[in-house]
Design an enzyme around this catalytic site. Structure first.
Site, PDB file in Angstrom:
ATOM      1  N   LYS A 166      54.112   8.873  90.864  1.00  0.00           N
ATOM      2  CA  LYS A 166      53.309   8.773  92.089  1.00  0.00           C
ATOM      3  C   LYS A 166      53.829   7.695  93.046  1.00  0.00           C
ATOM      4  CE  LYS A 166      50.179  11.965  91.439  1.00  0.00           C
ATOM      5  NZ  LYS A 166      50.206  13.161  92.321  1.00  0.00           N
ATOM      6  N   GLU A 214      43.211   9.490  97.962  1.00  0.00           N
ATOM      7  CA  GLU A 214      42.383  10.061  96.905  1.00  0.00           C
ATOM      8  C   GLU A 214      43.098   9.806  95.596  1.00  0.00           C
ATOM      9  OE1 GLU A 214      44.722  11.646  98.385  1.00  0.00           O
ATOM     10  OE2 GLU A 214      45.760  12.641  96.729  1.00  0.00           O
ATOM     11  N   SER A 220      56.109  12.643  83.515  1.00  0.00           N
ATOM     12  CA  SER A 220      55.697  12.158  84.839  1.00  0.00           C
ATOM     13  C   SER A 220      54.936  10.835  84.810  1.00  0.00           C
ATOM     14  CB  SER A 220      54.861  13.223  85.539  1.00  0.00           C
ATOM     15  OG  SER A 220      53.776  13.597  84.720  1.00  0.00           O
TER      16      SER A 220
END
Lengths: 378, 262
Positions: free
Chosen positions: A72, A94, A360
């Site tokens: 991210k 968010e 991830s």
């Protein structure tokens, strides 16, 4: 999208296109990717995991080792830098699993921007650790107690905030979703994953892999890995959250259980009822617990370029433990869905085949939640 | 073809009056109750009624209408049911009705059939707050063909390019959103509303109704002075639930304020 935001989307598109040609922006981003995020992240041959499965060689792209613990940050840091260049004083985001919230709060701290993160009540409970991390980083975390109290409602609330504060605020959308230019921009910032992977596998194996596997919530880590290889002869598999099983209705498998809709600024596959209302979803992993999917995924599915499947909560939990035991790497529950597919796939393939799975994120954030599911009190 | 909405504005113009457009969420808490409220709106001097269609993810709405939407969904209200409701309502009133619905229910219903069914039921206009005209070319054309007014929104952030596009696409009236924000947020009564409405007037003769955040008779009066109509939503929905006995007097006070009697 509401009319109020249309000019802001145009402004963002222009700033993004400018930044692509701006040597100073690219130089600063590349410097921070190296020195702050810690890129390139390793491509690791998971030897014991491979031996346990007894088939294809499994490599892990270690996005879990990026600063803040997930892919991210690649997008959040770049968007925060872009926001600063655009003269915005405040960023909002968010978050579902909390990783994008943490990454945005980190970017905001780094560039001295005010930061507010929207998070559904249910996600705040199962990702309590990340809530505290965001607050430590100086962000305001605002609970979203409406609707299904998860990621989609957090996006709604962030869009409302953006509509209200559009003059001062940039919305750091966390995935390849929403209105243009977000899906393209986020893909661009995440595609570094695939670019590094190409170099690394050529260095290590002297050839490209046979399979790429990634979990798909909104779909940014999957697109980040896949995009570089779309023109290559490589199988690609996106893994959605099968929750308690498709037949139970408690899942977030948009391709297995959804239909085409228009939602939060894009046309895509959506879990909805016959009247066009969006259905509640379920997944053990907050990051995949979402009713829609980034619009490029349906496009690539319909072209037959990427195959999509799902892993249930139980399969993901079992892969979560398996990787921890065999490799000493605790994966995020989201990434554990991709691993669950590898557990099914690798034994069917010969030992010459190569699978690369996008790890991830790391699972530290999930440890408490998994303990709770197992009935263990910490 | 002159629509019910256009007729209403024409009549008001002749009388030198401004439109009062109250909003109610259909099915909050039941469609029977909504019927009573629409008739009360008419008795209290409303010119056009805006009827909300519940949706799970109302991104343009503040907490008051979000909750109304949740209640209506819980009552099982859908776009189909709202259209059937309007058809039934037409036995009791001919007041122009504008639906406010998000796009996905319309998309799922099918644009063309939705427009036909709505028109046949007696709906006069539709507002889709998350559909900018750029994305709604089919919708605009089909609405026009069917004689259903597609009403689009402008906001304080709208550029001249946006204004030109929206006033061209809009039928019936243009909905000017007073604030950067969601429905029911606090209104800032300054000269900016007048400035922006006059800016829009440079590009159109169509009526301009103003909404989002209008709550008190004073605000309604101030907004009416610079526009062709006033839309009041959240403040009505809130009263309906918190102090239903005061609703009728409140509506009358809004009507009087819009008439310039305050």
């Amino acid at each position: 999208m509401p009319e109020t935001l249309i000019p802001a989307l145009k402004e963002l598109e222009e700033a993004f296109l400018r930044s692509k040609k701006d040597k100073e922006f690219q130089g600063e981003l590349s410097y921070l990717q190296k020195t702050y995020i810690g890129r390139p992240t390793p491509l690791y041959f998971a030897k014991r995991f491979t031996e346990y499965l007894g088939g294809a060689k499994v490599y892990l792209k270690r996005e879990d080792l990026a600063h803040t613990g997930a892919h991210k940050i690649n997008n959040a840091l770049a968007q925060a830098l872009l926001a600063k260049k655009m003269g915005k004083k405040r960023v909002i985001a968010e978050t579902g699993a909390g990783q994008h919230g943490v990454a945005t709060a980190t970017g905001a701290a780094l560039f001295g921007l005010k930061c507010e993160i929207y998070m559904g009540t249910e996600d705040m409970q199962r990702q309590a650790l990340n809530v505290f991390r965001m607050r430590l980083l100086g962000a305001k975390v605002t609970e979203v107690p409406v609707g299904s109290k998860t990621l989609k409602d957090a996006i709604n609330e962030a869009l409302r905030d953006w509509t209200t504060n559009v003059h001062t605020t940039h919305y750091v959308l966390g995935t390849v979703f929403g209105p243009h230019p977000f899906p393209v921009m986020v893909r661009d910032f995440q595609s570094i994953i695939g670019k590094e992977t190409r170099r690394q596998i050529l260095d290590g194996e002297g050839r490209l892999p046979d399979y790429l596997v990634a979990c798909v919530g909104g779909g940014s880590n999957a697109i980040g890995l896949f995009y570089e290889f779309l023109d290559e002869d490589i199988h690609m598999i996106g893994v959605e959250a099968g929750g308690r099983g498709i037949e139970t209705g408690e899942h977030a498998a948009r391709f297995a259980g959804g239909s085409i809709g228009v939602f939060q600024g894009c046309k895509t596959y959506l879990l909805q009822d016959e009247d066009g209302n969006v259905l509640g979803t379920h997944s053990v992993s907050a990051g995949l617990d979402y009713a829609a999917i980034g619009p490029e995924h349906p496009y690539l599915k319909d072209k037959g370029r990427i195959n999509y499947t799902y892993a249930t909560d139980d399969e993901a939990l079992s892969a979560f433990e398996l990787l921890s035991n065999t490799e000493g790497i605790i994966p995020a529950l989201e990434s554990a869905h991709a691993l669950a597919e590898v557990v099914k796939l690798a034994p069917k393939l010969s030992q010459e085949k190569i699978i690369i799975v996008n790890l991830s994120g790391r699972g530290d954030k999930d440890v408490q939640h998994v303990a709770k599911i197992k009935g263990i009190e910490l | 073809m002159t629509s019910g909405i256009e007729k209403a504005f024409k009549k008001l113009k002749k009388e030198n009056k401004k439109a009062f457009i109250p909003y109610i969420m259909a099915g909050d808490p039941s469609l029977e109750k909504t019927r009573d409220i629409v008739l009360m709106f008419e008795e209290c001097g409303a010119d056009i009624v805006e009827l909300g269609v519940p949706f799970t993810d109302p991104i343009a709405d503040g907490p008051t209408i979000q909750r109304a939407s949740e209640r209506a969904l819980k009552a099982g209200v859908t776009l189909k049911k709202v259209i059937a409701f309007v058809k039934e309502l037409r036995k009791s009133t001919q007041i122009p009705i504008v639906l406010m619905t998000y796009y996905n229910p319309v998309f799922k219903y099918g644009e063309e059939i939705f427009i036909k069914d709505a028109k046949d039921a007696g709906v006069d206009g539709v507002i889709v707050p998350d559909l900018p005209p750029d994305e709604g070319e089919e919708f605009i054309q089909q609405s026009m063909k069917a004689g259903l007014s597609a009403i689009f929104l402008l906001a304080p952030t709208s550029t001249v390019g946006r204004i030109k596009k929206v006033v061209k696409a809009s039928k019936g009236f243009i909905y000017y959103v007073t604030i950067t924000g969601v429905t029911g947020a606090a209104l800032l009564l300054d000269s900016s509303i007048e400035t922006l409405v006059s800016e829009i007037r440079k590009y159109t003769d169509k009526p301009i109704a103003v909404g989002f955040g209008v709550s008190t008779p004073e605000e309604a009066s101030a907004v009416a002075k610079v526009s062709d109509g006033v839309i009041v939503g959240s403040a009505i929905v809130r009263r309906l639930h918190e102090s239903p006995d005061e609703l009728r007097n409140y509506l009358i006070s809004l009507r009087e304020a819009i008439n310039g009697l305050v």
